[in-house]
Every structure is written in structure tokens, then in C-alpha cells.
Write a protein that holds these residues in place. Structure first.
Motif, PDB file in Angstrom:
ATOM      1  N   LEU A 206       0.825  -1.210   0.000  1.00  0.00           N
ATOM      2  CA  LEU A 206       0.000   0.000   0.000  1.00  0.00           C
ATOM      3  C   LEU A 206       0.855   1.253   0.000  1.00  0.00           C
ATOM      4  O   LEU A 206       0.555   2.235  -0.701  1.00  0.00           O
ATOM      5  CB  LEU A 206      -0.942  -0.001   1.194  1.00  0.00           C
ATOM      6  N   LEU A 207       1.922   1.232   0.782  1.00  0.00           N
ATOM      7  CA  LEU A 207       2.811   2.390   0.823  1.00  0.00           C
ATOM      8  C   LEU A 207       3.483   2.593  -0.538  1.00  0.00           C
ATOM      9  O   LEU A 207       3.565   3.728  -1.034  1.00  0.00           O
ATOM     10  CB  LEU A 207       3.859   2.189   1.914  1.00  0.00           C
ATOM     11  N   ARG A 208       3.927   1.495  -1.138  1.00  0.00           N
ATOM     12  CA  ARG A 208       4.588   1.598  -2.443  1.00  0.00           C
ATOM     13  C   ARG A 208       3.630   2.150  -3.497  1.00  0.00           C
ATOM     14  O   ARG A 208       4.027   2.979  -4.327  1.00  0.00           O
ATOM     15  CB  ARG A 208       5.110   0.227  -2.848  1.00  0.00           C
ATOM     16  N   ARG A 209       2.371   1.715  -3.459  1.00  0.00           N
ATOM     17  CA  ARG A 209       1.406   2.206  -4.446  1.00  0.00           C
ATOM     18  C   ARG A 209       1.116   3.694  -4.261  1.00  0.00           C
ATOM     19  O   ARG A 209       0.922   4.427  -5.236  1.00  0.00           O
ATOM     20  CB  ARG A 209       0.105   1.399  -4.381  1.00  0.00           C
ATOM     21  N   ALA A 210       1.073   4.152  -3.024  1.00  0.00           N
ATOM     22  CA  ALA A 210       0.888   5.585  -2.775  1.00  0.00           C
ATOM     23  C   ALA A 210       2.070   6.380  -3.325  1.00  0.00           C
ATOM     24  O   ALA A 210       1.894   7.446  -3.940  1.00  0.00           O
ATOM     25  CB  ALA A 210       0.712   5.851  -1.283  1.00  0.00           C
ATOM     26  N   VAL A 211       3.279   5.852  -3.105  1.00  0.00           N
ATOM     27  CA  VAL A 211       4.476   6.511  -3.619  1.00  0.00           C
ATOM     28  C   VAL A 211       4.475   6.502  -5.147  1.00  0.00           C
ATOM     29  O   VAL A 211       4.797   7.517  -5.797  1.00  0.00           O
ATOM     30  CB  VAL A 211       5.738   5.806  -3.071  1.00  0.00           C
ATOM     31  N   GLU A 212       4.094   5.387  -5.746  1.00  0.00           N
ATOM     32  CA  GLU A 212       4.045   5.310  -7.212  1.00  0.00           C
ATOM     33  C   GLU A 212       3.013   6.277  -7.783  1.00  0.00           C
ATOM     34  O   GLU A 212       3.222   6.861  -8.853  1.00  0.00           O
ATOM     35  CB  GLU A 212       3.728   3.876  -7.641  1.00  0.00           C
ATOM     36  N   PRO A 250      12.887   2.330  -1.991  1.00  0.00           N
ATOM     37  CA  PRO A 250      14.076   2.689  -2.778  1.00  0.00           C
ATOM     38  C   PRO A 250      14.023   4.142  -3.241  1.00  0.00           C
ATOM     39  O   PRO A 250      13.039   4.587  -3.828  1.00  0.00           O
ATOM     40  CB  PRO A 250      14.011   1.730  -3.969  1.00  0.00           C
ATOM     41  N   GLY A 251      15.048   4.873  -2.940  1.00  0.00           N
ATOM     42  CA  GLY A 251      15.093   6.275  -3.331  1.00  0.00           C
ATOM     43  C   GLY A 251      14.342   7.199  -2.403  1.00  0.00           C
ATOM     44  O   GLY A 251      14.366   8.417  -2.583  1.00  0.00           O
ATOM     45  N   GLY A 252      13.654   6.628  -1.393  1.00  0.00           N
ATOM     46  CA  GLY A 252      12.903   7.429  -0.455  1.00  0.00           C
ATOM     47  C   GLY A 252      11.622   7.992  -1.039  1.00  0.00           C
ATOM     48  O   GLY A 252      11.259   7.707  -2.185  1.00  0.00           O
ATOM     49  N   LEU A 253      10.918   8.777  -0.270  1.00  0.00           N
ATOM     50  CA  LEU A 253       9.664   9.372  -0.729  1.00  0.00           C
ATOM     51  C   LEU A 253       9.958  10.513  -1.696  1.00  0.00           C
ATOM     52  O   LEU A 253      10.873  11.308  -1.452  1.00  0.00           O
ATOM     53  CB  LEU A 253       8.849   9.898   0.453  1.00  0.00           C
TER      54      LEU A 253
END
Length: 443
Positions: A206-212, A250-253
Motif C-alpha cells: 500500500l505504501l509503495r502504491r501511494a508513492v508510485e 528505494p530512493g525514499g519518498l
């Protein structure tokens, strides 16, 4: 003593977490606006910090931390007009038995007593029967919607218990300015939850999808709305805080994606799309008319709570949101869920206000009579009461009643230091040791 019907009512709210304090205090003001409110924070793992209380924003004329057994001892029949129990079900049941015993014995026995009110802080998507029967015995059990009121009464009828205590109202913290659109930049808010989903993989997803989403839409601001800081607890235990998971991205927010705290209402003031798994924030957002998405990425499952939104028109995936989809909520579903987006919200509390007023003006109220007793639940009730220092009759257990309610000076400072150390050890166990043990068990 001043007349209960001519002076400002005195109300006590007992809460065991930040969100339940918010619900309890705001409910008290919705039911009886002109009140003197004394707040009591039940001592335990989720007792809110000063920061959490400031963020919630619900005010009180007095506020202090207390043990359950001391709360029972301090709330005599004449001190308050209304008592709001804003706690987890087991704590509500213990207080009902403790107050029933205290009000039936001693010099204050007989005559008037406070009206006892309880309910739920948000969406009821699990432990329906368990939680409701633990709340049975209060004079008023508030249901946050017509949907909940029907379910609550059905549960009570199913065990042969009186369901007249159930009163339909709404969540007390809905409100704020209606959504007008046009924020610049467009702001997407992911309302995180402490315990849903539970696994590291799902939370990282979920966090990755928000970042994407933020990376795909550099013209948008993506806010990850967090409930608590690491080490703090809310209504539910958070073993895997998003703050710590964010360090693994990866790469941070990206620059247009960040974590935020603060009052949810203030965050919603600048929100153009609210995204969540099953948070009550979705109802706050829908009440304002803000586009709201309840995620289906991890399935529509009872363990996630998003099954509650079946028929809402709000179910959507991150793929759909990335492509520009904005859910269109179903008006009939909103109406049944107590989301009065068309302006009838203030009237949602009329029935509860009338019921409490009628009970306050009654010459006398019958004794509190919970469904669970040593006769109906001899293998369940004693353990619940013992956790709060009460025996099966609701009387303080030896050792608990004799302990001093408060200490002063250096002794109090020492006690607070020890208690904070114990909380720290508990949090370490929950957030570090327990997950490690589960991982070892899967090897």
C-alpha cells in the motif's frame, strides 16, 4: 444539589484511547450541548499522550488519568447526570458491573443515578455480537447509523436481551466545510490504519502504491495521514508503523509525497481524493462530498473491514485511481450509514438527546442490568471483571481497593517513570519481538 433539569448537566466521559476520547467527548456535547464535562482516561496500554489529546482537540473542563476501579469508586449516584463509557467492550462491561454494585450499596443507594451511555467509535465490522453484548446494560447504546441500529437490535433480540436501549444517531465528528474542488495542487490523502492490513508485505504494498501514484502524478500532492508516532498507541496496536516502512522505499519518498499528522478534519480541508482500506475517515470524507476510494487491491475481506463498503460505490483499486477514476457514492448507501451529506446531520442526534433528557427527568432509574452475569456467562465474565480489579459481583478485589488512587511529589514522578518504562517495554515487545517470533514460526 441543583436540579438536574434547570442547571447545566454534569457529564463524565471515561475513555481508553485517543479516538475513543474524541468520540466520547464529542458525543457528550452532541447529546447535551451546555454541559460541565469531566474527562477520565482509563490507564492502560493505549492511554493517549498529550500530543494525541492536542491532535484530537476534544475539550473538557477537567481531565485526568484513572484506574477503572478508582473510576467506579469516584462516580457516586449524585455527582453526575450522565456517564459516557467510551471504551473497548470489556472495559464497558466491567464499568457497568462496578457502577451497578457501587450504586446499589452504601449510603448513596436508592434514588436517582446518572444516565449511562455507550457506543462505538466508528465502523463496526468485526466482533459484532461480542462487542454488543459487552455493552448491554447501559441505559443508551448509540448506533452510528440506521444500518447499525437494525443490526444491534437484532443481536439483542437473538439472545433474549432488551434492545430498547439502542438509539440511532451518527458519528459525532462528522462535519466541516463541503468539498468545493479546485485545490492547487490536487491533494490525494491515503488514510493509514494501525492494524489494517496486518502483514508487512501488505503494508509495504500500500505504501509503495501511494508513492508510485505520487511519481506518476508530479502535479499532485500525496499525503500519508498517520494516526500516531512510533511508540504511541491508538485504539488498535500498530506493529509495523508506516514511518519505519517508508525508510525501505528505494530512493525514499518523492518530493510530492510525505507523511502528515494532525486532526483529520484539518487534513480533509485540503483533500481532493481520500484513499483508505476501511478507515472511518472514509465516512468523514463522504460526509463532506470529497471523492473517496476504498481499496480493493488486497481483496474485499472481512479481516480488512472493506466489506462494510459493499454497495457504497466507493470500492476501487490503485490502478483505477492512477488512471483517473473517481468513485461516485450511492446515495441510498450513504443514508443508511448515517452520512448525511445533504444537510440533515444535526437532526441525527435528536433521538439520542430526547432519550437522555427523558431518562434524566425520570424520578428514578432501574438498576443497571447487563446481559452478562455470573449466571449467564460464568466462564467469561469473571475474567473480564478481574482485568479491571473487580470480582464477579462488581466489587473491587482485595488489593485493588486498598491501593491509593493518587500519590504526590517524588513518589508520583517515580511511579510515572516506571510506568513509562513499562510502556516502552510493552511497545518494544509488540513492535519488534512479536513480529520476529512470528517470522521464526514461518521458517
Amino acid at each position: 444539589m441543583p436540579s438536574r433539569t434547570t442547571s447545566s448537566p454534569r457529564v463524565a466521559v471515561l475513555a481508553d484511547s485517543d479516538t475513543r476520547w474524541k468520540w466520547g467527548a464529542l458525543t457528550a456535547y452532541r447529546i447535551q450541548p451546555d454541559i460541565r464535562l469531566d474527562g477520565y482516561l482509563l490507564r492502560g496500554r493505549a492511554t493517549p499522550t498529550v500530543r494525541q489529546l492536542d491532535e484530537v482537540g476534544a475539550r473538557a473542563d477537567a481531565l485526568r488519568e484513572i484506574r477503572g476501579v478508582d473510576f467506579v469508586r469516584s462516580i457516586d449516584r449524585t455527582r453526575y447526570d450522565v456517564v459516557v463509557l467510551a471504551c473497548v467492550g470489556g472495559a464497558v462491561q466491567a464499568m457497568l458491573h462496578g457502577l451497578a454494585h457501587a450504586w446499589s450499596t452504601g449510603a448513596a443507594a436508592g434514588g436517582r443515578r446518572p444516565v449511562v451511555v455507550t457506543g462505538y467509535v466508528g465502523v463496526v465490522y468485526e466482533k459484532l455480537a461480542d462487542g454488543l453484548l459487552l455493552r448491554h446494560g447501559a441505559d443508551v447504546v448509540l448506533a452510528n447509523s440506521r444500518h447499525d441500529a437494525d443490526r444491534f437490535r437484532a443481536v439483542y433480540r437473538g439472545v433474549g436481551a432488551d434492545g430498547d436501549s439502542v438509539v440511532e444517531c451518527a458519528l459525532p465528528f462528522l462535519g466541516g466545510a463541503p468539498y468545493q474542488g479546485g485545490n492547487d495542487p490536487c491533494t490525494v490523502v491515503f488514510a493509514a490504519q494501525p492494524s489494517v492490513p496486518e502483514s508487512r508485505a501488505d503494508r509495504m504494498y500500500l505504501l509503495r502504491r501511494a508513492v508510485e501514484h505520487a511519481r506518476k502524478h508530479p502535479d499532485r500532492e500525496v499525503l500519508i495521514k498517520l494516526r500516531s508516532k512510533p511508540g504511541e498507541h491508538t485504539t488498535h496496536i500498530e506493529e509495523l508503523p508506516y514511518q519505519k516502512l517508508a525508510t525501505k522505499i528505494p530512493g525514499g519518498l518523492p518530493a510530492n509525497c510525505r507523511a502528515v499528522y494532525g486532526n483529520m478534519g484539518e487534513v480533509l480541508d485540503r483533500t481532493d481524493l481520500l484513499v483508505t482500506v476501511s478507515s472511518t475517515a472514509a465516512l468523514e470524507s463522504l460526509h463532506r462530498g470529497i471523492p473517496t476510494a476504498v481499496l480493493t487491491d488486497l481483496g474485499v475481506r472481512e479481516t480488512l473491514g472493506n466489506h462494510h463498503f459493499l454497495g457504497s460505490g466507493c470500492l476501487a483499486s490503485w490502478d483505477e485511481l492512477d488512471a483517473g477514476h473517481r468513485p461516485d457514492p450511492d446515495p441510498d448507501w450513504l443514508a443508511r450509514q448515517g452520512v448525511a451529506a445533504e444537510g440533515d446531520y444535526e437532526r441525527a442526534f435528536d433521538a439520542a438527546r430526547d432519550r437522555v433528557t427523558a431518562l434524566r427527568e425520570a424520578p428514578a432509574l432501574p438498576p443497571l442490568t447487563p446481559y452478562y452475569t455470573p449466571r449467564t456467562a460464568p466462564g467469561y465474565l469473571p475474567g473480564i471483571l478481574a482485568r479491571h480489579g473487580l470480582d464477579p459481583q462488581g466489587e473491587p478485589l482485595p488489593g485493588h481497593a486498598d491501593a491509593p488512587e493518587e500519590t504526590g511529589g517524588l513518589r508520583r514522578i517515580a511511579r510515572e517513570t516506571v510506568r513509562e518504562a513499562a510502556r516502552g517495554a510493552y511497545r518494544h515487545g509488540v513492535q519488534r519481538v512479536a513480529p520476529a517470533i512470528r517470522r521464526w514460526g514461518q521458517l
